[in-house]
Design a protein around this motif. Structure first.
Motif, PDB file in Angstrom:
ATOM      1  N   MET A   1     113.843 125.744 143.920  1.00 53.03           N
ATOM      2  CA  MET A   1     112.864 124.666 144.024  1.00 53.03           C
ATOM      3  C   MET A   1     111.490 125.206 143.695  1.00 53.03           C
ATOM      4  SD  MET A   1     112.526 121.560 144.616  1.00 53.03           S
ATOM      5  CE  MET A   1     111.272 120.365 144.953  1.00 53.03           C
ATOM      6  N   LEU A   2     110.756 124.521 142.819  1.00 45.09           N
ATOM      7  CA  LEU A   2     109.434 124.993 142.465  1.00 45.09           C
ATOM      8  C   LEU A   2     108.494 124.820 143.643  1.00 45.09           C
ATOM      9  CD1 LEU A   2     108.955 123.561 138.887  1.00 45.09           C
ATOM     10  CD2 LEU A   2     109.351 125.907 139.527  1.00 45.09           C
ATOM     11  N   ASP A   3     107.759 125.892 143.990  1.00 44.92           N
ATOM     12  CA  ASP A   3     106.778 125.788 145.056  1.00 44.92           C
ATOM     13  C   ASP A   3     105.375 125.857 144.498  1.00 44.92           C
ATOM     14  OD1 ASP A   3     106.683 129.238 146.241  1.00 44.92           O
ATOM     15  OD2 ASP A   3     106.781 128.372 144.230  1.00 44.92           O
ATOM     16  N   SER A   4     105.204 125.620 143.241  1.00 43.42           N
ATOM     17  CA  SER A   4     103.890 125.638 142.613  1.00 43.42           C
ATOM     18  C   SER A   4     103.929 124.769 141.375  1.00 43.42           C
ATOM     19  CB  SER A   4     103.508 127.076 142.261  1.00 43.42           C
ATOM     20  OG  SER A   4     104.446 127.621 141.342  1.00 43.42           O
ATOM     21  N   PHE A   5     102.824 124.819 140.587  1.00 36.42           N
ATOM     22  CA  PHE A   5     102.767 123.972 139.398  1.00 36.42           C
ATOM     23  C   PHE A   5     103.629 124.558 138.284  1.00 36.42           C
ATOM     24  CE2 PHE A   5     100.110 126.692 136.810  1.00 36.42           C
ATOM     25  CZ  PHE A   5      99.480 127.488 137.754  1.00 36.42           C
ATOM     26  N   LEU A   6     103.901 123.696 137.302  1.00 35.58           N
ATOM     27  CA  LEU A   6     104.761 124.088 136.189  1.00 35.58           C
ATOM     28  C   LEU A   6     103.949 124.215 134.915  1.00 35.58           C
ATOM     29  CD1 LEU A   6     107.769 121.740 136.853  1.00 35.58           C
ATOM     30  CD2 LEU A   6     107.611 124.168 137.345  1.00 35.58           C
ATOM     31  N   LEU A   7     104.239 125.238 134.122  1.00 35.78           N
ATOM     32  CA  LEU A   7     103.582 125.450 132.844  1.00 35.78           C
ATOM     33  C   LEU A   7     104.607 125.255 131.728  1.00 35.78           C
ATOM     34  CD1 LEU A   7     101.045 126.323 131.324  1.00 35.78           C
ATOM     35  CD2 LEU A   7     101.817 128.686 131.559  1.00 35.78           C
ATOM     36  N   ILE A  18     116.380 126.512 116.912  1.00 38.77           N
ATOM     37  CA  ILE A  18     117.347 126.494 118.013  1.00 38.77           C
ATOM     38  C   ILE A  18     117.089 125.338 118.966  1.00 38.77           C
ATOM     39  CG2 ILE A  18     117.702 128.967 117.881  1.00 38.77           C
ATOM     40  CD1 ILE A  18     115.880 129.340 120.227  1.00 38.77           C
ATOM     41  N   GLY A  19     115.931 124.621 118.818  1.00 42.35           N
ATOM     42  CA  GLY A  19     115.681 123.391 119.561  1.00 42.35           C
ATOM     43  C   GLY A  19     115.690 123.550 121.057  1.00 42.35           C
ATOM     44  N   PHE A  20     114.763 124.334 121.584  1.00 44.98           N
ATOM     45  CA  PHE A  20     114.715 124.441 123.034  1.00 44.98           C
ATOM     46  C   PHE A  20     113.278 124.316 123.522  1.00 44.98           C
ATOM     47  CE2 PHE A  20     112.762 128.532 123.419  1.00 44.98           C
ATOM     48  CZ  PHE A  20     113.115 129.217 122.274  1.00 44.98           C
ATOM     49  N   PHE A  21     113.166 124.079 124.806  1.00 44.44           N
ATOM     50  CA  PHE A  21     111.861 123.974 125.467  1.00 44.44           C
ATOM     51  C   PHE A  21     111.796 125.048 126.530  1.00 44.44           C
ATOM     52  CE2 PHE A  21     108.413 121.958 127.802  1.00 44.44           C
ATOM     53  CZ  PHE A  21     107.628 121.510 126.753  1.00 44.44           C
ATOM     54  N   PHE A  22     110.612 125.645 126.698  1.00 42.70           N
ATOM     55  CA  PHE A  22     110.474 126.826 127.530  1.00 42.70           C
ATOM     56  C   PHE A  22     109.687 126.473 128.783  1.00 42.70           C
ATOM     57  CE2 PHE A  22     107.296 130.195 128.409  1.00 42.70           C
ATOM     58  CZ  PHE A  22     108.125 131.110 129.004  1.00 42.70           C
ATOM     59  N   PHE A  23     110.254 126.774 129.959  1.00 46.60           N
ATOM     60  CA  PHE A  23     109.599 126.525 131.236  1.00 46.60           C
ATOM     61  C   PHE A  23     109.244 127.844 131.881  1.00 46.60           C
ATOM     62  CE2 PHE A  23     111.876 122.590 130.787  1.00 46.60           C
ATOM     63  CZ  PHE A  23     110.984 121.669 131.283  1.00 46.60           C
ATOM     64  N   ALA A  24     108.060 127.913 132.470  1.00 40.67           N
ATOM     65  CA  ALA A  24     107.687 129.076 133.275  1.00 40.67           C
ATOM     66  C   ALA A  24     107.151 128.589 134.590  1.00 40.67           C
ATOM     67  CB  ALA A  24     106.628 129.912 132.561  1.00 40.67           C
ATOM     68  N   SER A  25     107.730 129.005 135.701  1.00 40.95           N
ATOM     69  CA  SER A  25     107.254 128.644 137.035  1.00 40.95           C
ATOM     70  C   SER A  25     106.268 129.697 137.469  1.00 40.95           C
ATOM     71  CB  SER A  25     108.424 128.569 138.022  1.00 40.95           C
ATOM     72  OG  SER A  25     107.938 128.383 139.326  1.00 40.95           O
ATOM     73  N   LYS A  59     119.261 126.672 136.533  1.00 40.55           N
ATOM     74  CA  LYS A  59     119.322 128.048 137.016  1.00 40.55           C
ATOM     75  C   LYS A  59     118.102 128.804 136.500  1.00 40.55           C
ATOM     76  CE  LYS A  59     122.207 132.211 137.124  1.00 40.55           C
ATOM     77  NZ  LYS A  59     123.474 132.832 136.656  1.00 40.55           N
ATOM     78  N   TRP A  60     117.290 129.293 137.429  1.00 41.51           N
ATOM     79  CA  TRP A  60     116.034 129.953 137.080  1.00 41.51           C
ATOM     80  C   TRP A  60     116.235 131.476 137.080  1.00 41.51           C
ATOM     81  CZ3 TRP A  60     111.868 127.038 135.671  1.00 41.51           C
ATOM     82  CH2 TRP A  60     111.963 125.665 135.957  1.00 41.51           C
ATOM     83  N   VAL A  61     115.643 132.123 136.064  1.00 35.65           N
ATOM     84  CA  VAL A  61     115.757 133.577 135.903  1.00 35.65           C
ATOM     85  C   VAL A  61     114.368 134.188 135.989  1.00 35.65           C
ATOM     86  CG1 VAL A  61     116.483 135.459 134.392  1.00 35.65           C
ATOM     87  CG2 VAL A  61     117.787 133.294 134.438  1.00 35.65           C
ATOM     88  N   LYS A  62     114.239 135.223 136.816  1.00 32.61           N
ATOM     89  CA  LYS A  62     112.952 135.898 136.953  1.00 32.61           C
ATOM     90  C   LYS A  62     112.823 136.946 135.848  1.00 32.61           C
ATOM     91  CE  LYS A  62     111.375 136.635 141.023  1.00 32.61           C
ATOM     92  NZ  LYS A  62     110.154 135.779 140.956  1.00 32.61           N
ATOM     93  N   ILE A  63     111.753 136.822 135.070  1.00 31.18           N
ATOM     94  CA  ILE A  63     111.460 137.732 133.968  1.00 31.18           C
ATOM     95  C   ILE A  63     110.273 138.608 134.360  1.00 31.18           C
ATOM     96  CG2 ILE A  63     110.816 137.912 131.538  1.00 31.18           C
ATOM     97  CD1 ILE A  63     113.592 136.837 131.985  1.00 31.18           C
ATOM     98  N   GLU A  64     110.374 139.870 134.071  1.00 31.25           N
ATOM     99  CA  GLU A  64     109.318 140.811 134.438  1.00 31.25           C
ATOM    100  C   GLU A  64     108.021 140.449 133.726  1.00 31.25           C
ATOM    101  OE1 GLU A  64     108.311 145.604 134.238  1.00 31.25           O
ATOM    102  OE2 GLU A  64     110.241 144.829 133.539  1.00 31.25           O
ATOM    103  N   GLY A  65     106.905 140.552 134.446  1.00 31.38           N
ATOM    104  CA  GLY A  65     105.600 140.193 133.927  1.00 31.38           C
ATOM    105  C   GLY A  65     105.096 138.934 134.600  1.00 31.38           C
ATOM    106  N   GLY A  66     103.938 138.419 134.206  1.00 26.19           N
ATOM    107  CA  GLY A  66     103.394 137.221 134.806  1.00 26.19           C
ATOM    108  C   GLY A  66     102.767 137.499 136.147  1.00 26.19           C
ATOM    109  N   ASP A  72     109.593 132.760 137.124  1.00 27.51           N
ATOM    110  CA  ASP A  72     110.882 132.080 137.049  1.00 27.51           C
ATOM    111  C   ASP A  72     110.882 131.232 135.790  1.00 27.51           C
ATOM    112  OD1 ASP A  72     111.007 131.552 140.624  1.00 27.51           O
ATOM    113  OD2 ASP A  72     111.771 133.205 139.402  1.00 27.51           O
ATOM    114  N   ILE A  73     111.831 131.462 134.908  1.00 27.25           N
ATOM    115  CA  ILE A  73     111.827 130.829 133.594  1.00 27.25           C
ATOM    116  C   ILE A  73     113.192 130.215 133.316  1.00 27.25           C
ATOM    117  CG2 ILE A  73     111.628 131.270 131.105  1.00 27.25           C
ATOM    118  CD1 ILE A  73     109.581 133.373 131.706  1.00 27.25           C
ATOM    119  N   ALA A  74     113.183 129.071 132.606  1.00 27.75           N
ATOM    120  CA  ALA A  74     114.409 128.419 132.150  1.00 27.75           C
ATOM    121  C   ALA A  74     114.141 127.783 130.805  1.00 27.75           C
ATOM    122  CB  ALA A  74     114.878 127.382 133.157  1.00 27.75           C
ATOM    123  N   LEU A  75     115.175 127.678 129.980  1.00 23.92           N
ATOM    124  CA  LEU A  75     115.084 127.033 128.683  1.00 23.92           C
ATOM    125  C   LEU A  75     115.910 125.747 128.700  1.00 23.92           C
ATOM    126  CD1 LEU A  75     115.492 130.043 126.218  1.00 23.92           C
ATOM    127  CD2 LEU A  75     113.397 129.074 127.150  1.00 23.92           C
TER     128      LEU A  75
END
Length: 660
Positions: A1-7, A18-25, A59-66, A72-75
């Protein structure tokens, strides 16, 4: 669950392949290095099967950095962005409200190679509640990292009166805060009734913006008069609630001298018999055009509840087309004489200085209004009145100018319609006084001729007073600021006067004494007790109002059987006797009369409820014996007339002992 704003980052070049949209929490804290592009591109594209989906479906995946070491990122597919925003906004467990905070766009071809911060179009969505839950920090709970500056870089993007965050289902979403009230107050205060410099154009703009509140609108033209019917959602609820199996009253021609067009109000009576405005009609010709808007109102009500039906409709204008009301509401119609009584007594108090003459003239006027005689005899009664009080020239000039052209219309109306009693009249008078105080304040005198000002005042300030009073009564909140005048009228005040405080001379019912409830050493005098045209010397009655002392004396006279029947009942009884003494020749008309006779007992019950200001005595036996009806027709005709006579006698006995 997002506990902050979405970018949200839209990568046009990648979207084509490849037709995707990129989410970063993005998380709390200060910005650090961005996630690596190759890590993002290796993530799977997720496409939930549901029409709308939220963060819980991904399903959200944590990517190093940020921020704080990772994001937390999902496509998701580019075409599913709106589905995600809708799903996240309608999340039942923790609803959000997204808005676009900023947009940036580059021309195609300006990006040489894909980078995580290389975009063709950039859209930043914020939740209106902001990224933080400030309730913890304001109450002293939580760490200092929750605290963000009020302005400048890093300030909260949400509206400051919505300090909630994505804090879970236990937030007080449905509760008003002090800031909410202040914001609403600011909106009302800053709102203006002038939507256009021209009043007619301003009204049209208001109608366009409030279509759901308008049940009928007709613009002014050479062929048609101006008509505007207004009913808010709250008023519709009250009409459905209290109008069904209850009474609806018309309070018409208000502001005839001061407003551009007079105001007509439809009223219902709550469980405490207080009047509630449920519709307003502004029109230049109220009596002639009732057929245009009355049907529209009835249709609107029955659309909500097809079974809705009032018990009675009270009119205060005998020139109205009664058939329109009966056809639309399917109920009986009663005549309300409150306007006449109030106008006469106020004029007498102003134009006649002798109190003894005032009460005698008032009594004489009542006898004219309820005159059961017909034809020239009514004119003779008026001539007699003018000769007896010829020295009261000021009042006579007023009476000839204002009432003489319409007196026969009122007399005929009283002959043909039952007359409402004191209980609804007290409630209508209370509403009239409150409306007058609100609208006819001298500081608004420059706006009286504008219709848009009248509409604005009725639908905002005046409407809110009734809404707040009902909310306070039902919920118990805001009791300290509740206006007590909304919950009481002269009828309720009369019920709190003890019987021992009323002094009646049963041998000489010319006057009665009522001890003051605020000053026990003082007593008020009520002349002509037990009648519709009683007069009291208390300050309230001296203003032309129906005071609690007059009502209390009338109730007591009725319970002790100390007075003759009120004039309204005498007129109603005389109409029934006339029908029996002159039976119709047409068999169809006779059958119709029998049908109404069978319903008479049901009507009597309603008459009891609406005739509470005097004693209802039964007809003397000798008068009943004199009612010998001669019928020259068949035996069946004799049986039918005898049935009608018996029904009348039962009805008269019912009237005699009703509510003793």
């Amino acid at each position: 669950m997002l506990d902050s704003f979405l970018l949200f980052w839209l990568l046009y070049g990648l979207a084509r392949t490849i037709g995707f949209f990129f989410f970063a929490s993005t998380m709390k804290g200060h910005e650090t290095k961005m996630p690596r592009m190759e890590d993002i591109l290796n993530l799977p594209v997720q496409d939930p099967p549901c029409a709308e989906f939220s963060a819980t479906h991904i399903k959200w995946v944590k990517i190093e950095g940020g921020r704080q070491g990772g994001d937390d990122i999902a496509l998701i597919p580019f075409a599913r962005v709106d589905d995600f925003v809708k799903g996240e906004s309608s999340n039942a467990e923790c609803p959000a409200s997204f808005r676009i905070e900023s947009r940036r766009k580059r021309s195609e071809g300006s990006i040489s190679k894909p980078r995580v911060d290389g975009y063709l179009e950039y859209t930043l969505y914020w939740c209106s509640y902001g990224p933080e839950d400030y309730r913890d920090s304001e109450s002293g709970i939580g760490d200092g990292s929750n605290i963000k500056p009020a302005t400048g870089k890093g300030s909260r993007p949400g509206r400051r009166h919505m300090m909630r965050g994505h804090g879970g289902p236990h937030n007080r979403d449905d509760f008003l805060t002090r800031n909410d009230v202040r914001n609403m107050e600011r909106v009302v205060r800053n709102s203006s009734h002038k939507l256009h410099a021209n009043d007619d154009c301003s009204v049209k703009v208001w109608v366009q913006h409030h279509q759901k509140y308008v049940f009928y609108f007709q613009d002014n033209s050479n062929a048609n008069p101006f008509i505007l019917g207004i009913q808010t959602d709250w008023q519709l609820q009250q009409m459905l609630r209290y109008g069904h199996s209850g009474s609806v009253a018309s309070h018409s021609t208000f502001g005839l001298k001061k407003l551009k067009y007079p105001l007509c109000t439809l009223l219902v009576f709550d469980s405490s018999q207080n009047a509630i405005p449920v519709a307003w009609v502004i029109t230049s010709l109220a009596s002639q055009d009732i057929h245009k808007w009355f049907g529209s109102l009835a249709e609107k009500i029955r659309t909500k509840d097809p079974r809705w039906r009032p018990n009675a409709f009270l009119v205060d204008d005998p020139s109205l087309d009664i058939s329109v009301i009966r056809e639309a509401f399917h109920c009986r119609v009663l005549l309300c004489t409150w306007h006449v009584r109030r106008a006469w007594i106020r004029s007498l108090l102003k134009k006649c200085c002798n109190i003894d003459v005032q009460r005698e003239m008032f009594k004489h006027l009542g006898c004219i209004l309820y005159c059961t005689r017909s034809g020239p005899n009514v004119v003779d009664a008026i001539e007699e009145f003018m000769q007896v009080y010829v020295d009261q020239s000021v009042f006579m000039d007023y009476f000839k100018r204002r009432w003489l052209p319409y007196i026969e219309l009122w007399v005929n109306g009283i002959r043909s319609l039952p007359v409402a009693g004191a209980e609804p009249l007290a409630a209508i008078e209370s509403y009239h006084t409150r409306l007058k105080l609100k609208l006819f304040n001298e500081r608004h005198s420059n706006s009286w001729t504008r219709i848009d000002w009248l509409i604005h005042t009725l639908t905002t300030e005046f409407h809110s007073l009734y809404w707040l009073d009902q909310y306070s009564e039902e919920s118990g909140y805001f009791a300290n600021i509740r206006d007590e005048s909304f919950s009481t009228n002269s009828w309720h005040q009369a019920l709190h006067i003890s019987d021992i405080d009323v002094m009646l001379d049963e041998q000489n019912l010319q006057l009665a004494k009522v001890i003051s409830q605020t000053d026990r050493s003082r007593a008020y005098t009520v002349w002509n007790p037990g009648t519709e045209f009683s007069l009291c010397d208390c300050p309230c009655s001296r203003l032309g109002n129906l005071c609690k002392h007059v009502i209390k004396v009338a109730i007591l006279c009725k319970s002790r059987q100390l007075a003759r029947p009120i004039l309204a009942v005498q007129v109603y009884r005389q109409a029934l006797l006339t029908l029996l003494q002159n039976p119709p020749d047409d068999p169809l008309v006779l059958e119709h009369a029998i049908l109404h006779a069978t319903r008479l007992q049901h009507d009597i019950k309603g008459l009891e409820d609406l005739s509470n200001s005097g004693l209802l005595q039964h007809l003397p036996p000798e008068e009943m014996r004199n009612m010998q009806v001669t019928w020259s027709g068949s035996t069946a005709g004799n049986v039918k007339v005898g049935y009608l006579l018996g029904t009348l006698q039962m009805a008269d006995e019912k009237l005699a002992f009703s509510k003793s």
